[in-house]
Design an enzyme around this catalytic site. Sequence first.
Site, PDB file in Angstrom:
ATOM      1  CG  ASN A   9      -1.607   1.222   1.464  1.00 24.11           C
ATOM      2  OD1 ASN A   9      -1.765   1.983   0.525  1.00 24.11           O
ATOM      3  ND2 ASN A   9      -2.461   1.334   2.572  1.00 24.11           N
ATOM      4  CE  LYS A  11      -0.013   3.193   4.866  1.00 24.92           C
ATOM      5  NZ  LYS A  11       0.116   3.176   6.104  1.00 24.92           N
ATOM      6  CG  HIS A  94      -5.509   1.767   5.269  1.00 25.19           C
ATOM      7  ND1 HIS A  94      -5.324   2.657   6.341  1.00 25.19           N
ATOM      8  CD2 HIS A  94      -4.637   0.950   5.197  1.00 25.19           C
ATOM      9  CE1 HIS A  94      -4.034   2.529   6.566  1.00 25.19           C
ATOM     10  NE2 HIS A  94      -3.592   1.530   6.011  1.00 25.19           N
ATOM     11  CD  GLU A  96      -2.822   5.254   6.766  1.00 25.01           C
ATOM     12  OE1 GLU A  96      -2.754   5.562   5.647  1.00 25.01           O
ATOM     13  OE2 GLU A  96      -1.821   4.804   7.520  1.00 25.01           O
ATOM     14  CD  GLU A 166      -3.179  -2.646   7.507  1.00 21.11           C
ATOM     15  OE1 GLU A 166      -2.038  -2.819   6.945  1.00 21.11           O
ATOM     16  OE2 GLU A 166      -3.772  -1.590   7.195  1.00 21.11           O
ATOM     17  N   GLY A 172       2.584   2.428  10.649  1.00 18.32           N
ATOM     18  CA  GLY A 172       3.594   3.384  10.478  1.00 18.32           C
ATOM     19  C   GLY A 172       4.502   3.815  11.737  1.00 18.32           C
ATOM     20  CB  SER A 213       5.700  -1.680  12.068  1.00 22.53           C
ATOM     21  OG  SER A 213       5.197  -0.192  12.148  1.00 22.53           O
TER      22      SER A 213
HETATM   23  P1  PGA Z   1       3.010   0.362   7.711  1.00 19.15           P
HETATM   24  O1  PGA Z   1       1.474   0.326   6.996  1.00 19.15           O
HETATM   25  O2  PGA Z   1       3.689  -0.993   6.934  1.00 19.15           O
HETATM   26  O3  PGA Z   1       3.711   1.623   7.190  1.00 19.15           O
HETATM   27  O4  PGA Z   1       2.816   0.253   9.075  1.00 19.15           O
HETATM   28  C1  PGA Z   1       0.636  -0.685   7.014  1.00 19.15           C
HETATM   29  C2  PGA Z   1      -0.576  -0.129   6.497  1.00 19.15           C
HETATM   30  O5  PGA Z   1      -1.224   1.035   6.643  1.00 19.15           O
HETATM   31  O6  PGA Z   1      -1.348  -0.936   5.618  1.00 19.15           O
END
Ligand code: PGA
Length: 253
Positions: A9, A11, A94, A96, A166, A172, A213
């Site tokens: 992803n 983003k 997601h 976010e 997640e 992140g 992460s």
């Molecule tokens: P990250 O994000 O690997 O940067 O923690 C994962 C995600 O949001 O799908």
Amino acid sequence: MRKPLVAGNWKMNKTVAEARDLVNMMKSPLGELTGVEKVLCPPYIALMTVASMLEGTDIGLGAQDMHWEEKGAFTGEVAPNMVKEFCKYVIIGHSERRAYFGETDETVNRKLSTAIKFGLTPIVCVGETLDQYESGLTEEVVRRQIKAGLAGIDSANAAKIVVAYEPVWAIGTGKASSGENANTVHQKVIRPALSELFGVDGAEAIRILYGGSVTASNASEFFSYADIDGALVGGASLKPDEFVAITKAAFRP
Ligand code: PGA
């Protein structure tokens, strides 16, 4: 046997020119990896370019979101048939989107139904926030997200769904969940909730990814657990070597 899946992803990162460079760096090493389903999810604006670059490879393409309506006056939104023109996959719900753009279990559910109707493979994200985790609410929250987000889907379509667990506190932050913790949520919370919706066999067919992460150094720990069927990768999917190494680690002989 559930085929492992690793999705990147991106983003809100990479211009079209940068996307082209990134795909050029990953395309052949990823293409050589068999036995794992590989998916790239660049921003919408790069989908057309990346789609043409992936032609003739077994690397799949996904969008990061889409609208549930088929068309109409929804300024700034992208419709399912526009996604379908280039993609096989779509990320839905997601954290976010949930945190910053008002996504709810209800909108997740509408988007999921539409994705299935259009023959897309939805990657539906669930996961608790740090507060919820610290208050011991993981099970309640994740269960609700699964039951409400996937409600009303015909069992015949269950196997087409991919779930990504997640935990928001791991996204992140560099603080990944442990493999054991993620596997426990997959096994004790998500799969039982899926069984209630689709029956035991239906639930067994659904892949449950871990996200938060994931890096080249912790990937094999996650994939050593039977109920972790792959990963949804954010930050590390922007680094070609890392993403290739994570994908390689997902292979189950
Ligand atoms: P990250 O994000 O690997 O940067 O923690 C994962 C995600 O949001 O799908």
